[in-house]
Design an enzyme around this catalytic site. Structure first.
Site, PDB file in Angstrom:
ATOM      1  N   HIS A 254       1.279   2.086   5.276  1.00  0.00           N
ATOM      2  CA  HIS A 254       1.055   1.562   3.714  1.00  0.00           C
ATOM      3  C   HIS A 254       1.659   2.616   2.646  1.00  0.00           C
ATOM      4  O   HIS A 254       1.984   3.749   3.301  1.00  0.00           O
ATOM      5  CB  HIS A 254      -0.588   1.980   3.700  1.00  0.00           C
ATOM      6  N   ARG A 274      -2.040  -0.094  -7.956  1.00  0.00           N
ATOM      7  CA  ARG A 274      -0.880  -0.714  -8.484  1.00  0.00           C
ATOM      8  C   ARG A 274      -1.281  -2.032  -8.715  1.00  0.00           C
ATOM      9  O   ARG A 274      -0.644  -2.410 -10.051  1.00  0.00           O
ATOM     10  CB  ARG A 274       0.190  -0.765  -7.544  1.00  0.00           C
TER      11      ARG A 274
END
Ligand code: FAD
Length: 659
Positions: A254, A274
């Site tokens: 990740h 995000r």
């Protein structure tokens, strides 16, 4: 023979995360007596830690969404290596699974007009993730547990026993799948051997069907978002039972884990940061992701900050920000920035929401992140950027299952669902596609396990006493009392050598996997990893623990080492073999994606005993055999969902021209 308690159930589910609970509910709804076993407390699983949401094309926020678009995004994310039938079933059935959760009491965030809200995530064309702030997994598990309790209440009304048809054994670890030898060489599953973590007591659950739902393997890596339970148990149990694993070279790093302070390195920073507008910057303040959009994604991503920012308000007329590329792309980009000397003070990059949203919005939409950074790093994310870097997060590889039934190939009675199953995500999973995967395939595993178990009602498989003795002896070996398993030729010599501390072996394993089979891979390093794994296997055989069986974590770890070593060897061996870069497998020495490799699965099985040849002499032969298998061609109507120009990037000419 020591006395070991036996219980009889119809279906045993190993794991009580989302996949396990959804499978248990289904098997119980089919009327079968279902036992659920979990290593940690009931309710404590990775599923509960999931933050971002569940991907399902309900089209609540953008009506353009439907299962076909979700299927396309999933295949693109997996770089077309997905078992396409799984990706199809997943995309078609995910909305129903989410609506079903709502009818069971899940309280999702809402759109202004009262529908289930959906948020943006990397690789998803439309806002698609149903969520509850950044605590979606908690609500998912709470809902499934509530459903289990309501079924138990129904059973109580009928029989006076809450646990008549569904029972949870918490803090119990399964160490072996038991099988009855078949007349034609095909052994069938007969149950599981387990120990209670608190008391160390052994017990056996006899059942014709076993569903593995044990989650991931992250604890084999040093920097990981995974918690202590994720030692690849289900993967190893399947291998040892004769099943195969596929896609093991694909491990997802990740892009955004915490990098500071060291004690929390690896803890996840959800992609929702995000998705909700957070941007990545390097030490020069540059929003660097624009420099890392690969050709295959160029048409879909913004070229300027202005366009990227415009997308949040007007997605029809702007392309999405490159921070929302699939995870493998973002992780590699961060890695490259740090390597080029443009990293943050603690070896990550900056992820900023403070200049993008009001403090109030941040606290409302990202409450866990706000809390996590304040408590663990003394950082106020409403006022300053976070420091983030890649962390080992998810394994795409897993048990080789039939796409429709979740049945493990080659082992009658064995099923697998959720992260422990392979194939669904191909070479890279999109965020949010795990929670939907485990609901879709958890249900299917429970359904088909129940059907299979019903078929065995007249002649249930038996567990022989000798099998229990062998399993008990293996489990006791770290105390220095059990005989070594038959396959360990050197065990006699090893016993005379010095004892090993399981924690030290684990640390060295984590370091080897992180440094040599991590986010960027090279042939020499992976070969070295195989050598180190061979040494670690020897050391693990000599792992000894002191004390007694009552809650003894050192003993538990010594048993888990077997699983981590098997799984790590699968990862290293498959990664060394695949001479291309794709999704969660990046080779420095083979940086391009190769269309010829798209058709290939690398299949890991337990090697025959006493392997010989050059590798055996170097000690590298290990315990895993690897073979290449061609994938079935993608069905024509599914291929037609893509533009030909796009397919050319992935498929061979032969595949493109064949009908
Ligand atoms: P898990 O939920 O991992 O459960 C595994 C179960 O197996 C546990 O009960 C464990 O105790 C048990 N177990 C393991 N070994 C044994 C054994 N030997 N004997 C008995 N029991 C055993 N995915 C998304 O889609 N969206 C997200 O927003 C998201 N966020 C995430 C955030 C974090 C921090 C992490 C770590 C993962 C996230 N993921 C997310 C991934 C997702 O949560 C997991 O892939 C998914 O929950 C796995 O579910 P599962 O049911 O397969 O297994």
């Amino acid at each position: 023979m020591a006395h070991v308690e036996r219980q009889q159930w119809d279906v045993v589910i190993v794991g009580a995360g989302g996949a396990g609970l959804r499978a248990a509910i289904e098997a119980r709804e089919q009327g079968l007596r279902t036992a659920v076993i979990c290593k940690s407390l009931f309710g404590k699983a990775h599923t509960v830690m999931a933050e971002g949401g569940i991907a399902a094309s309900m089209g609540n926020v953008n009506e353009g969404d439907n299962w076909q678009v979700h299927f396309r995004d999933t295949m693109r994310g997996g770089k077309f290596l997905n078992q396409w039938r799984m990706a199809e079933l997943h995309a078609r059935e995910a909305p129903e699974r989410v609506w079903e959760l709502e009818t069971w009491g899940a309280l999702f965030d809402r759109t202004p007009d009262g529908r289930i809200s959906q948020r943006n995530f990397g690789g998803h064309e439309y806002p698609r993730l149903a969520h509850v702030g950044d605590r979606t997994g908690l609500e998912l598990i709470r809902t499934l547990q509530q459903k289990v309790v309501s079924l138990q209440q129904e059973d109580f009304k009928e029989s006076g026993d809450y646990e008549a048809r569904i029972k949870v054994f918490q803090e119990c670890t399964v160490t072996q799948i038991l099988k009855e030898p078949g007349s034609e060489g095909e052994d069938r599953v007969s149950g599981v051997f387990c120990y209670e973590r608190e008391s160390g007591r052994f017990f056996v659950i006899e059942a014709p069907a076993v569903v593995l739902a044990t989650g991931g393997i992250g604890k084999s890596f040093k920097v990981t978002s995974n918690s202590w339970e994720y030692t690849g148990d289900g993967h190893a149990l399947a291998l040892l039972a004769g099943a195969s694993l596929i896609n093991m070279e694909f491990v997802q790093f990740h892009p955004t884990g915490m990098v500071w302070p060291p004690s929390v390195k690896g803890i996840l920073v959800t992609e929702s940061v995000r998705g909700d507008g957070g941007v990545l910057r390097n030490s020069e303040g540059k929003r660097f992701m624009f420099d890392y959009v690969p050709d295959v994604f160029k048409e879909k991503y913004a070229e300027s900050e202005q366009e990227a920012d415009g997308w949040y308000e007007d997605p029809d007329n702007n392309r999405r920000p490159p921070e929302l590329l699939p995870r493998d792309e973002v992780a590699r980009a961060i890695n490259a920035e740090v390597k080029a000397g443009r990293g943050s003070p603690h070896g990550g990059v900056f992820l900023d929401v403070s200049t993008r949203m009001s403090a109030e919005t941040i606290k409302r939409r990202l409450p866990s992140m706000h809390h996590q950074f304040r408590e663990l790093a003394d950082v106020d994310i409403t006022a300053e950027p976070m420091e983030v870097g890649p962390t080992c997060h998810y394994v795409m590889g897993g048990v080789d299952v039939d796409s429709d039934t979740a049945a493990a190939r080659g082992v009658p009675g064995l099923f697998a669902a959720g992260e422990v199953a392979g194939g669904m995500h191909g070479s890279n999973r999109l965020g949010g596609n795990s929670l939907s995967d485990l609901l879709v395939f958890g249900r299917r595993a429970g359904l088909y396990a129940a059907e299979y178990a019903r078929g065995c009602a007249r002649e249930r498989p038996r567990v022989a006493d000798e099998q229990i003795d062998t399993a008990a002896a293996e489990a006791l070996r770290p105390f220095g009392v059990g005989p070594a398993p038959a396959d360990e030729e050197t065990a006699g010599e090893a016993a005379e050598e010095s004892a090993e501390n399981p924690y030290a072996v684990h640390q060295d394993l984590q370091r080897a996997m992180n440094d040599l089979v991590g986010i960027i891979r090279r042939e020499e390093e992976m070969s070295e990893a195989l050598d180190r794994l061979a040494e670690l296997r020897e050391r693990a055989r000599r792992a000894k623990v002191e004390g007694h069986r009552q809650f003894n974590p050192g003993w538990h770890l010594a048993l888990d080492l077997r699983n981590m070593l098997l799984v790590s060897e699968c990862v290293a061996r498959a990664a060394l073999n695949r001479t291309e870069s794709r999704g969660g497998h990046t080779r420095d020495d083979h940086p391009e994606m190769d269309r010829e490799w798209r058709r290939a699965n690398l299949v890991c099985t337990l090697a025959a005993e006493g392997a010989s040849g050059a590798e055996a002499e170097t000690g590298r032969a290990g315990r895993i055999a690897l073979r290449r298998r061609e994938m079935p061609p993608i069905r024509k109507d599914l291929l037609e969902l893509f533009e030909k120009e796009e397919l050319i990037k992935y498929l061979t000419d032969e595949e493109l021209t064949s009908e």
